[in-house]
Write an enzyme that holds these catalytic residues in place. Structure first.
Site, mmCIF file in Angstrom:
data_model
loop_
_atom_site.group_PDB
_atom_site.id
_atom_site.type_symbol
_atom_site.label_atom_id
_atom_site.label_comp_id
_atom_site.label_asym_id
_atom_site.label_seq_id
_atom_site.Cartn_x
_atom_site.Cartn_y
_atom_site.Cartn_z
ATOM 1 N N TYR A 30 17.284 2.245 2.772
ATOM 2 C CA TYR A 30 17.582 1.671 1.458
ATOM 3 C C TYR A 30 18.695 2.423 0.749
ATOM 4 O O TYR A 30 19.135 2.005 -0.325
ATOM 5 C CB TYR A 30 16.342 1.694 0.557
ATOM 6 C CG TYR A 30 15.108 1.094 1.167
ATOM 7 C CD1 TYR A 30 15.188 0.002 2.028
ATOM 8 C CD2 TYR A 30 13.851 1.618 0.890
ATOM 9 C CE1 TYR A 30 14.056 -0.541 2.591
ATOM 10 C CE2 TYR A 30 12.708 1.073 1.446
ATOM 11 C CZ TYR A 30 12.821 -0.011 2.303
ATOM 12 O OH TYR A 30 11.686 -0.548 2.851
ATOM 13 N N HIS A 52 0.808 -1.217 0.000
ATOM 14 C CA HIS A 52 0.000 0.000 0.000
ATOM 15 C C HIS A 52 0.843 1.270 0.000
ATOM 16 O O HIS A 52 0.323 2.352 0.225
ATOM 17 C CB HIS A 52 -0.957 0.006 1.202
ATOM 18 C CG HIS A 52 -0.303 -0.396 2.486
ATOM 19 N ND1 HIS A 52 -0.793 -1.406 3.286
ATOM 20 C CD2 HIS A 52 0.809 0.053 3.096
ATOM 21 C CE1 HIS A 52 -0.018 -1.538 4.340
ATOM 22 N NE2 HIS A 52 0.958 -0.669 4.252
#
Length: 488
Positions: free
Chosen positions: A258, A171
């Site tokens: 990340y 989502h």
């Protein structure tokens, strides 16, 4: 219509309830069967009465079963939804705790970085067991909808090695779009149109239009910097927007782990994160949140059961993809969403074998991806770095090759920004030894890893992280909820 949906990991009480009520918002789906399965009998006994109460209160013919026998649940299922967390909070705690000893501070640790890679090692053997059962006992042509992280690795393994029709669902895109609509002053989310493409948790809004008018970088930066809340909570995402020219779907905390630039030094972490909520960058934030959520469900179960008596309200159907995909496949009402699938040319400047997240349309013919998308070069470079880590991680999980696993961790962007090769080698040994019970593919390598740890000279430290918070008690959570209610 009458068909069967199996939910694996159905003991995720809140999420399972959301998926269940979403699906029952489709009028044609009232006469279907939900088969719940989980390895935790206690969790199953929490969720089943809640769903039974929903069925009873809404006077539906829907059938709900619950069993710890996965093959029984999957037998004749047309759709299989996975919400599993292999290793539970016990293994997850090690995903955060052990890397901290080597200076690696993660907010979530469930996608890549040291924690996400080890999470994938625990998940992939189990995912392949799911796929074996699906091939053998589910309805022919059954579709596997994976919600479990690490999304890309799990989906990669299911498609490439499990040989099952699989789509990964998240989502993040929807939540990012809600933020953009908010900062641009859109009256409704439907006023905003967008193309978002990349890989899971590193997806990029490469085309934004408000009422058909294209929104450029400068306008979006100015809107975010003027926002009283997001300007503080999303400092890192706004910085990436300024430098890359496009906004990332993922939260401030997720995105920070990340990339090799924002969490490499403690003083940098505190500069870029916000502590108003775990998702904005707190050390081990999702672990704390998950622990509190579990404790809350356990304690407040009667309250959750009572709330299940409310009528299903289709106007409150969530934007989770699952119910909309099933509706499109079964009724041919077309649905547009963003899905995790094998690339194969969908995104022109990412590898063909990668699992990408990009726009697609669903109808009775299946999920039809929009092909030929090219994402900005900086976005592609960032995605490719993660894809290379994901590929090695999947191959290591399949083969049980501990050296390949260490190379995958070594090439992780944040790990590589912080740790030396010697530290990485020892850290991975320590993590596989701590999690040996969930890593059957490394059984032969564990004894040697223990021997190396006993002789190691690599120094570690006892560090809680740059921005750690303690798990709150039930009384503290109650007091906070009461204060918020009073404020409203």
């Amino acid at each position: 219509m009458s068909f069967k949906i199996a939910i694996i990991g159905a003991g995720s009480v809140g999420f399972t309830k959301k998926l269940f009520t979403d699906i029952l918002c489709v009028p044609e789906f009232r006469d279907i069967e939900f088969a719940l399965t989980d390895i935790n009998e206690h969790n199953l006994q929490m969720i089943k009465p809640i769903l039974d109460k929903i069925v009873e209160s809404n006077r539906l013919p829907t059938r709900v079963t619950a069993t710890t026998n996965r093959r029984e649940a999957l037998t004749s299922a047309r759709y299989i939804i996975s919400c599993v967390r292999v290793g539970g909070l016990e293994a997850y705690a090690d995903d955060i705790r052990i890397p901290l000893k080597y200076g690696i501070d993660q907010c979530v640790g469930d996608t890549i970085c040291a924690g996400g890679i080890l999470y994938g090692q625990r998940n992939i053997p189990v995912i392949l067991d799911f796929c074996k059962d699906i091939r053998e006992v589910a309805e022919p042509g059954a579709k596997f909808l994976n919600y479990a992280n690490p999304m890309a690795m799990n989906t990669w393994a299911a498609i490439e090695y499990g040989k099952v029709d699989t789509v990964g669902l998240c989502h993040g895109v929807q939540h990012g779009a809600e933020q953009i609509a908010d900062v641009l002053g859109a009256k409704s989310r439907s006023d905003l149109d967008y193309i978002c493409s990349g890989i899971n948790h590193q997806t990029w809004f490469i085309d934004l239009r408000l009422h058909g008018r294209k929104i450029g970088k400068d306008e979006l930066v100015a809107a975010f910097e003027a926002h009283p809340v997001f300007s503080q909570q999303e400092k890192l995402r706004i910085d990436v927007l300024k430098r890359f020219g496009v906004y990332s779907t993922e939260s401030n905390g997720h995105l920070s782990e990340y990339l090799p630039w924002y969490r490499k030094r403690p003083e940098e972490i505190t500069r870029w994160i916000d502590m108003s909520d775990w998702i904005h960058g707190e050390t081990g934030g999702y672990l704390r949140h998950s622990t509190e959520t579990r404790n809350w469900f356990e304690t407040e179960f009667p309250q959750f059961l009572a709330s299940a008596e409310k009528p299903i309200d289709p106007s409150k159907r969530s934007n989770e993809h699952a119910s909309h995909i099933l509706e499109a496949l079964e009724t041919n009402r077309v649905y547009r969403g963003h899905f995790n699938v094998k690339n194969n040319g969908v995104i022109t400047n990412l590898p063909a074998d990668a699992i990408i997240e990009s726009p697609g349309f669903v109808d009775r013919f299946g999920i039809n991806m929009v092909s030929g998308i090219t994402i900005p070069e900086a976005c592609a470079a960032t995605c490719i770095a993660s894809i290379n880590v994901q590929r090695m991680s999947v191959h290591a999980a399949i083969s049980g090759d501990l050296d390949l696993l260490k190379l995958a961790v070594l090439h992780d962007p944040l790990v590589g920004a912080i740790s030396t090769p010697e530290e990485v080698w020892q850290m991975v040994d320590e993590m596989v030894v701590a999690q040996a019970g969930w890593l059957p593919q490394y059984a032969d390598a564990i004894p040697a890893a223990k021997e190396r740890l006993a002789k190691s000279t690599v120094k570690t430290r006892d560090w809680a992280g740059a921005a750690r918070r303690n798990v709150r008690s039930i009384d503290e959570l109650r007091a906070e909820k009461a204060a918020l209610k009073q404020a409203v």
